[in-house]
Design a protein around this motif. Sequence first.
Motif, short mmCIF file in Angstrom:
data_model
loop_
_atom_site.label_atom_id
_atom_site.label_comp_id
_atom_site.label_asym_id
_atom_site.label_seq_id
_atom_site.Cartn_x
_atom_site.Cartn_y
_atom_site.Cartn_z
N GLY A 21 0.81 -1.21 0.00
CA GLY A 21 0.00 0.00 0.00
C GLY A 21 0.85 1.26 0.00
N THR A 58 -5.08 1.67 -1.78
CA THR A 58 -4.26 2.27 -2.83
C THR A 58 -4.86 1.88 -4.19
OG1 THR A 58 -1.99 2.58 -3.61
CG2 THR A 58 -2.67 0.35 -3.11
N LEU A 79 -7.43 -6.50 -0.81
CA LEU A 79 -7.67 -5.52 -1.87
C LEU A 79 -8.72 -4.50 -1.44
CD1 LEU A 79 -7.70 -8.01 -4.88
CD2 LEU A 79 -5.95 -6.27 -4.43
N THR A 82 -9.48 -0.46 -3.20
CA THR A 82 -8.48 -0.32 -4.27
C THR A 82 -9.09 0.15 -5.59
OG1 THR A 82 -8.76 -2.67 -4.76
CG2 THR A 82 -6.92 -2.05 -3.31
#
Length: 284
Positions: A21, A58, A79, A82
Amino acid sequence: MDPIKPPLTCLLQKVTRLDLGPSLSEEGGLNLGGRAVWNVFTRPHSFLFLAELSFNNTPVLDIDLVKLVGLPRLTVLHLKNTGIGDEGVFHLVALKLTLTRLDLSQNPCVTDDAVPALNLCILSKVRFLGLVGTSIGMPGLRRMAKLIQREERIVDVEIPEACESYIDDIPNIYLLQPQPPLITSPALCSRLSAGALQRNLEAHAEVANKSHASIGAKGISVFTGGTKEEMCERLRDLLVKREVDLVVWGMIYGYGEVDETDWNGKDDKAKKLLTDDYGPRRFR
């Protein structure tokens, strides 16, 4: 004699857990080379022992996930938030032979269209799915619940808020404990007389219509009139939907909370209370 491996390759082989991240974040818009990090997963003989990988919070492109398919021991993938969507979830099917935990929470572009891919992962090894904050709705959740029940899997699923709200409202949508001569099996609808069909519909309407009018329950009003054929089709559709919704209900609250005849013979291990008082609602 085997060639001497570069020191970096030897180092990458020993990595078992990565949180990327911070490496991929675009704080201030200055991390222009951050996306190059993805290329390290395509290095031959690298990350042979990587078991846990996080990209939480991210930006990730769906196509980026293709670069993970060569990780031979990846079991946990985070995840969260994201921005991935259904296409990305389908890329993850390539990891189904090793993946046991998958967190897709806070990704609103993940919808019911991704459920076939998730079901393939469930059929393999996945035992945890984080779906809070996704756009998966009750149709998709029903498909997952039916598969989990049929295959007698134990899968911990954190469900989306909208699904949780709907499930909590099930007692206001359906008649949960119909007594004979009322039926619960959709297959019996065609055997009923017009009068019996109407009585069944009226029993469900007494619950659904009253709740719909008084507290805005999410179920639709139940119409009790029409021809015999219309009533038969309407009752069959209602009982089919009720049947699968009670599968989801049972996986949340335990099967003992609903009509016991619907769950006769089910595995006792699945009949325990599964409400999580300290986090998102789950089903198994």
